[in-house]
Design a protein around this motif. Structure first.
Motif, PDB file in Angstrom:
ATOM      1  N   SER A   1      40.119 -50.156  -3.591  1.00 12.83           N
ATOM      2  CA  SER A   1      41.010 -49.031  -3.796  1.00 12.83           C
ATOM      3  C   SER A   1      42.082 -49.492  -4.856  1.00 12.83           C
ATOM      4  O   SER A   1      42.671 -50.754  -4.727  1.00 12.83           O
ATOM      5  CB  SER A   1      41.682 -48.798  -2.363  1.00 12.83           C
ATOM      6  N   GLY A   2      42.453 -48.868  -5.734  1.00 12.73           N
ATOM      7  CA  GLY A   2      43.404 -49.146  -7.037  1.00 12.73           C
ATOM      8  C   GLY A   2      42.863 -50.132  -7.896  1.00 12.73           C
ATOM      9  O   GLY A   2      43.509 -50.391  -8.666  1.00 12.73           O
TER      10      GLY A   2
ATOM     11  N   LYS B   1      38.801 -47.711 -10.913  1.00 16.10           N
ATOM     12  CA  LYS B   1      37.489 -47.213 -10.820  1.00 16.10           C
ATOM     13  C   LYS B   1      37.677 -45.633 -11.609  1.00 16.10           C
ATOM     14  O   LYS B   1      36.989 -45.094 -12.497  1.00 16.10           O
ATOM     15  CB  LYS B   1      36.705 -46.874  -9.608  1.00 16.10           C
ATOM     16  N   THR B   2      38.280 -44.633 -10.978  1.00 11.34           N
ATOM     17  CA  THR B   2      38.664 -43.504 -11.593  1.00 11.34           C
ATOM     18  C   THR B   2      39.139 -43.480 -12.767  1.00 11.34           C
ATOM     19  O   THR B   2      38.642 -42.657 -13.619  1.00 11.34           O
ATOM     20  CB  THR B   2      39.654 -42.907 -10.335  1.00 11.34           C
ATOM     21  N   THR B   3      40.164 -44.391 -12.818  1.00 10.70           N
ATOM     22  CA  THR B   3      40.624 -44.488 -14.520  1.00 10.70           C
ATOM     23  C   THR B   3      39.681 -44.651 -15.456  1.00 10.70           C
ATOM     24  O   THR B   3      39.710 -44.004 -16.439  1.00 10.70           O
ATOM     25  CB  THR B   3      41.931 -45.337 -14.360  1.00 10.70           C
TER      26      THR B   3
HETATM   27  N1  LIG Z   1      48.862 -41.450 -13.863  1.00 12.17           N
HETATM   28  C1  LIG Z   1      48.983 -43.017 -13.545  1.00 12.17           C
HETATM   29  N2  LIG Z   1      50.356 -43.491 -13.657  1.00 12.17           N
HETATM   30  C2  LIG Z   1      50.379 -44.490 -13.333  1.00 12.17           C
HETATM   31  N3  LIG Z   1      49.777 -45.568 -12.740  1.00 12.17           N
HETATM   32  C3  LIG Z   1      48.358 -44.970 -12.518  1.00 12.17           C
HETATM   33  C4  LIG Z   1      47.929 -43.464 -12.942  1.00 12.17           C
HETATM   34  N4  LIG Z   1      46.829 -43.234 -12.414  1.00 12.17           N
HETATM   35  C5  LIG Z   1      46.619 -44.319 -12.032  1.00 12.17           C
HETATM   36  N5  LIG Z   1      47.240 -45.317 -11.725  1.00 12.17           N
HETATM   37  C6  LIG Z   1      47.253 -46.879 -11.318  1.00 12.17           C
HETATM   38  O1  LIG Z   1      46.124 -47.255 -11.822  1.00 12.17           O
HETATM   39  C7  LIG Z   1      45.432 -48.237 -10.869  1.00 12.17           C
HETATM   40  C8  LIG Z   1      43.954 -47.786 -11.014  1.00 12.17           C
HETATM   41  O2  LIG Z   1      43.785 -46.575 -10.262  1.00 12.17           O
HETATM   42  P1  LIG Z   1      42.530 -45.766 -10.135  1.00 12.17           P
HETATM   43  O3  LIG Z   1      42.913 -44.449  -9.320  1.00 12.17           O
HETATM   44  O4  LIG Z   1      41.774 -45.945 -11.224  1.00 12.17           O
HETATM   45  O5  LIG Z   1      41.857 -46.729  -8.930  1.00 12.17           O
HETATM   46  P2  LIG Z   1      40.507 -46.490  -8.174  1.00 12.17           P
HETATM   47  O6  LIG Z   1      39.505 -47.651  -8.310  1.00 12.17           O
HETATM   48  O7  LIG Z   1      39.768 -45.084  -8.393  1.00 12.17           O
HETATM   49  O8  LIG Z   1      40.765 -46.347  -6.459  1.00 12.17           O
HETATM   50  P3  LIG Z   1      40.412 -45.511  -5.208  1.00 12.17           P
HETATM   51  O9  LIG Z   1      39.241 -46.394  -4.920  1.00 12.17           O
HETATM   52  O10 LIG Z   1      41.609 -45.747  -4.349  1.00 12.17           O
HETATM   53  O11 LIG Z   1      40.196 -44.273  -5.750  1.00 12.17           O
HETATM   54  C9  LIG Z   1      46.408 -48.085  -9.418  1.00 12.17           C
HETATM   55  O12 LIG Z   1      46.980 -49.154  -9.332  1.00 12.17           O
HETATM   56  C10 LIG Z   1      46.915 -46.693  -9.861  1.00 12.17           C
HETATM   57  O13 LIG Z   1      48.241 -46.663  -8.989  1.00 12.17           O
END
Ligand SMILES: Nc1ncnc2c1ncn2[C@@H]1O[C@H](COP(=O)(O)OP(=O)(O)OP(=O)(O)O)[C@@H](O)[C@H]1O
Ligand SMILES: Nc1ncnc2c1ncn2[C@@H]1O[C@H](COP(=O)(O)OP(=O)(O)OP(=O)(O)O)[C@@H](O)[C@H]1O
Ligand SMILES: [Mg+2]
Ligand SMILES: [Mg+2]
Lengths: 335, 340
Positions: free
Chosen positions: A57-58, A61-63
């Protein structure tokens, strides 16, 4: 999908980076740091393949997915999209120039409950992309929507109902229908089955696999459930703290994980077999992306940590047909 | 199963919610018992009644819900059996059941923690509440508690607020609080579902160690059959408010004796080769307002037989092997077929 590397990639991602600034609170907004959500990520996606993106998590991936599709503007890097005879860098386009390309790339979201507009009927939700891109209207549009609903296992009469009347699995089908109604080449599925119960999850996984063959989709499949990714994907990219740490063919990754984080991750998955006890990992915590350690971000949790791991960030090295970002696999002379 | 060995015994438990759509039987005649010092996993898909069962054990069912039948008995060591369902709301005994004999880790870790108090204050408060000690001792015990659940720099962490901790650390704090009163029974409702697998593995390990050290009996609620295989001694599989199958974990997961359990196992990607079609259960779980007559799984069951599985009463658990029971009326035919 057999040998992806022999064909030209559909998508080439080069040193893609997305940082979010962190501001000090108060009267004067001042940047005091950065969340390195995606940091220097490079990989290719080949036509018709499913590439899994896993990590905790975090980790970004989504980004990564959102930056590729330009739902977010990259801080730097390139995203080359090769379609028919044109080659475009999505990262460099203005939003107006992006619009015609958007219909070829769609996203399926995790949450089947919040990603559908509660005030729109299922038919309108699925037909909306066709309307926005002026690809169909009237009876033609309705026919296309009905056909797509049928493809994902919903009935035509469902078109006039609202999302609240559907179960989680049915809503996820609606989300899939909406993404596929444009006949995109590339679909990014972000935790598309994570919120579902196993029996429903199995239905949706089967559906995605069927549709992928039928429409020759290229799929970037983001998930944290490793057994789902193993089942679905041809290749897997493992992400840690905004970087890809290992990228390999699925079978090779599972038979012989190379990066210490990949090993930790795979050994922590609880198998549904009481005779195959999982390995309980030592202590360690999820990293804070705004306060990354120096050197390799994984070094505080790594059992192989050496002096240079604390100082130098490892590159993604080619190692026996895969890529690994770990000093263990670096050429001797690099230090 | 020796009665003397049982620390928690639930018989024919029924919990109903009276709402507009009807009087919904969220828990509909549930039987199981938890052996002292062991871990019983309660598994099943979303909405099958796992959390409601655990809330009933704590007597935390509020209107429009009510415990409509059955009994819940606990047998603390060195004390008489307590029938939790029979206690009045004002009974001191109910208070000591909730705040001493049974510890609970709720499904949502953030709801268990107050955002405006330091974690130190919250754990101390929990200790002061059930143990007859002064503040200084409570403080020391809280630090020991955090240490116990694997939080380093415990003394320093005491001064932090929940939002300053990672998900894994927060879950450890919640476990520490649930164990603060040294309960004999720990109910853990999806304690690792929101966590990453590496952190989940740490928490599961921690619970195992605590069990070895203190002998606490654990009712572990989850929907993850992988977690069940790793932590449970026994398992009860729930479907629509009833137990479909119950027995030692190895028997149930390796030789399921109910078509629902088998279908659940077969739908797991982990047990299939890549690209192979997963088995899935046709249809969907019916609404509690329309519980199918007879076996509630029969409309989705490939083995259902007319005039047997679809007529009341709902099948009770029957023994299929030693300590292993199933609520399938056709288990002998169904599972003989498989071995042919
Ligand atoms: N709009 C934003 N502004 C600031 N920080 C952000 C923003 N979007 C994401 N983050 C940060 O970027 C990092 C990556 O987030 P992301 O959502 O891509 O993770 P993830 O791998 O998809 O996690 P998960 O498995 O929980 O969905 C995290 O630390 C998140 O808090
Ligand atoms: N306050 C309430 N009012 C009406 N119905 C309720 C209430 N609380 C629970 N229910 C119903 O009781 C049933 C069982 O719910 P419960 O929370 O026990 O499910 P669960 O097995 O814990 O599911 P999950 O895995 O999603 O946590 C559900 O159908 C739910 O809708
Ligand atoms: Mg995400
Ligand atoms: Mg629950």
């Amino acid at each position: 999908m057999t040998q992806p590397t022999e064909t030209a990639p559909l998508l080439e991602i080069k040193t893609l980076t997305k940082h979010f600034p962190v501001y000090r609170q108060g009267l004067v907004r001042r940047e005091i740091g950065r969340v390195r959500a995606v940091d220097n990520v490079s990989f290719n996606l080949y036509p018709g393949e499913t590439l899994g993106l896993v990590g905790e998590s975090g980790c970004g991936k989504t980004t990564t997915g959102r930056t590729i599709l330009r739902a977010l503007t990259p801080s730097s890097g390139e995203v080359w999209f090769n379609s028919a005879d044109t080659r475009t860098n999505l990262a460099g386009l203005e939003s107006k120039q992006l619009k015609p390309l958007r219909r070829q790339m769609q996203m399926i979201f995790q949450d089947p409950f919040s990603s559908l507009n509660p005030r729109m009927t299922i038919g309108d939700i699925v037909g909306e992309p066709l309307r926005i891109h002026r690809m169909a209207r009237g009876a033609v549009l309705r026919a296309q929507v009905a056909e797509m609903l049928h493809r994902v296992g919903l009935n035509p009469e469902h078109a006039s109902r609202y999302p609240h009347a559907f179960s989680g699995g049915q809503r996820q089908r609606v989300g899939i229908a909406r993404a596929l109604v444009m006949r995109p080449q590339l679909v990014i599925a972000d935790e598309a089955v994570s919120a579902l119960d196993v029996s429903v999850q199995a239905q949706i996984i089967n559906l995605l696999e069927e549709l992928q063959t039928e429409f020759n989709l290229t799929l970037l499949f983001i998930a944290h459930d490793i057994s789902v990714v193993r089942h679905m994907c041809d290749r897997i990219a493992v992400m840690y703290a905004g970087k890809i740490v290992e990228l390999a063919k699925t079978d090779e990754l599972f038979e012989n994980p190379c990066h210490p984080y990949t090993r930790l991750l795979l050994s922590a998955v609880p198998l549904p077999d009481p005779d195959k006890k999982m390995h309980f990992p030592a202590k360690g915590q999820v990293v804070d992306l705004s306060r990354l350690p120096t050197g390799c971000a994984f070094h505080p949790r790594c059992i192989h940590c050496k002096e240079n791991c604390r100082t130098y960030t490892p590159d993604l090295y080619d190692h026996e047909g895969r890529q690994v970002a770990c000093h263990l696999y670096a050429e001797q002379d690099q230090f | 199963m020796e009665k003397a060995d049982t620390v928690l015994d639930v018989t024919q438990l029924e919990v109903r919610f009276r709402i507009e759509e009807g009087d919904l039987p969220a828990v509909n005649g549930v039987d199981f018992s938890l052996r002292r010092g062991s871990t019983l996993a309660l598994v099943g898909e979303s909405g099958c009644g796992k959390s409601v069962t655990s809330l009933a054990i704590m007597r935390l069912i509020n209107p429009p819900g009510r415990i409509a039948g059955g009994s819940i008995r606990i047998q603390p060591s060195g004390r008489d059996t307590i029938d939790i369902t029979a206690l009045s709301e004002k009974d001191d005994l109910l208070y000591s059941v909730r705040c001493g004999m049974i510890g609970m880790i709720f499904q949502e870790p953030m709801t268990a923690l107050s955002p405006v108090h330091t974690i130190g204050n919250q754990i101390c408060e929990a200790i002061l509440l059930h143990c007859n000690v002064n503040e200084k001792t409570a403080q020391e015990r809280a630090i020991a508690m955090l240490d116990n659940v694997g939080i380093s720099n415990a003394a320093q962490r005491m001064r932090q607020y929940p939002h300053e901790l990672s998900g894994g650390l927060r879950q450890r704090v919640v476990i520490a609080m649930a164990l603060a009163a040294e309960p004999e029974i720990l109910i853990a409702d999806e304690p690792t579902t929101a966590l990453d697998v590496t952190i989940q593995a740490q928490i599961l390990q921690l619970l195992k160690e605590l069990q070895q050290k203190t002998g606490v009996s654990i009712l572990f609620i989850t929907h993850d059959l992988g977690v069940v295989a790793q932590v449970a001694d026994d398992v009860a599989v729930m479907y629509m408010g009833r137990i479909a199958e119950y027995g030692p974990v190895r028997n149930v997961l390796k030789n399921p004796r109910h078509p629902y359990t088998r279908a659940l196992l077969q739908s797991l990607p982990a047990l299939h080769r890549r690209g192979e079609r997963l088995a899935s259960i046709p249809g969907r779980v019916p609404s509690l307002a329309n519980v199918p007559e007879g076996c509630s799984f029969h409309p989705r069951c490939q083995y259902a037989e007319q005039k047997l599985c679809d007529i009341p009463p709902a099948p009770q658990l029957q023994q299929a092997a030693e300590e292993h029971s199933t609520a399938c009326l056709r288990w002998q035919d169904v599972f003989a077929e498989k071995t042919q």
